[in-house]
Write a protein that holds these residues in place. Structure first.
Motif: not given
Length: 301
Positions: A67-75, A96-104
């Motif tokens: 689980p994460g926050i989508l921050c970049s993608k090529t879909l 391609y997807v890139r996810c982050t927790g924004l500091g989580s």
């Protein structure tokens, strides 16, 4: 994310969701995978090494949920035209997807298990060197990336049958044209796109969602598998976190941020300085001929 995105609220939502998902997820969450219960096994079509259950009768790969926050993608969809249809370029077309927790802190804790999985592959028989994950950072915060190629070289999977692309992936048949006879689409290239729906009784189910609906700022579940592909030298491998599914969990924070930006632009139109508008403009002309001698100049002569 745009400047109106409520990162703190999205991060708190993500943390709460991860805690709940640990009890409900169909696949294990990254961070709770019992790595010691799995083995690294070599496969031939295509040539690779995968993480599978110990002593499994059927070679079923292990998948984990992030689980994460989508921050970049090529879909998809892929509309075309492609930059190049040469085989060396078509081979690397990917989702391609890139996810982050924004500091989580919970999300950042996933890194520890990824290191354990890397060690599992690095210590597998026949592995001399293996390239680890390299996800980089997003706004200084830890990220996790996954990708899956659209196509596979036919020579590596000669016994497999091509799976046609659905309209939401290849509406203009761009990928079908580009693959020619050299590439095919197999199960390894298929990514499921869906939306999680919660029922009133607390249960949940999934509905298909076109990949075009996913945007940066959405809270998602990315499901991935661990595959090591051979390199150019004997015993050389590259470890890839392969995307298998992408599920929409919450798009509210992204949608709210877009609404606020629109309202802000409407409430504060661009200010223009007021320019004086005289009733008549005096034009300046270029004088012709030699300068005229005035009477005062004549008296001096």
């Amino acid at each position: 994310m745009n400047w109106q995105y409520k990162a703190d609220e999205a991060r708190l939502y993500l943390d709460a969701y991860i805690q709940g998902a640990m009890q409900k997820a169909q696949d294990p969450l990254l961070g709770s995978l019992p790595v010691e219960d799995y083995a690294v096994v070599e496969f031939s079509e295509p040539p690779c090494m995968r993480l599978v259950p110990q002593n499994a009768q059927v070679g079923e790969e292990v998948t984990v949920v992030v689980p994460g926050i989508l921050c970049s993608k090529t879909l998809p969809p892929v509309y075309g035209p492609l930059r190049s249809t040469r085989p060396e370029h078509v081979r690397y077309l990917r989702q391609y997807v890139r996810c982050t927790g924004l500091g989580s802190a919970t999300f950042s804790g996933f890194q520890s298990q990824l290191n354990d999985i890397y060690e599992k592959f690095a210590n597998a028989p026949g592995v001399n060197t293996i390239k680890n994950f390299d996800f980089g950072l997003y706004e200084g915060e830890y990220c996790i990336s996954m990708h899956t190629r659209h196509l596979t070289d036919r020579r590596y999977v000669s016994g497999e049958r091509h799976i046609p692309f659905p309209p939401e992936i290849d509406p203009n048949h761009v990928l079908e044209e580009a693959r020619d006879t050299q590439f095919i689409r197999i199960e390894d290239n298929v990514v499921q796109y869906s939306k999680r729906i919660e029922a009133p009784d607390g249960t949940f189910y999934f509905e298909p969602l076109p990949p075009a609906e996913f945007k940066e700022g959405d809270i998602v579940e990315a499901t991935g598998a661990f595959v090591a592909y051979p390199g150019g030298e004997q015993g050389e491998y590259k470890l890839v976190f392969c995307l298998r599914a992408l599920t929409m969990i919450c798009s509210q924070y992204r949608e709210d941020s877009k609404k606020k930006v629109t309202v802000h632009r409407e409430e504060e139109p661009r200010k223009r300085s007021k320019v004086p508008s005289p009733s008549k403009i005096k034009r300046r002309y270029i004088p012709y001929g030699p300068p005229t001698i005035t009477s005062s100049e004549n008296s001096k002569t």
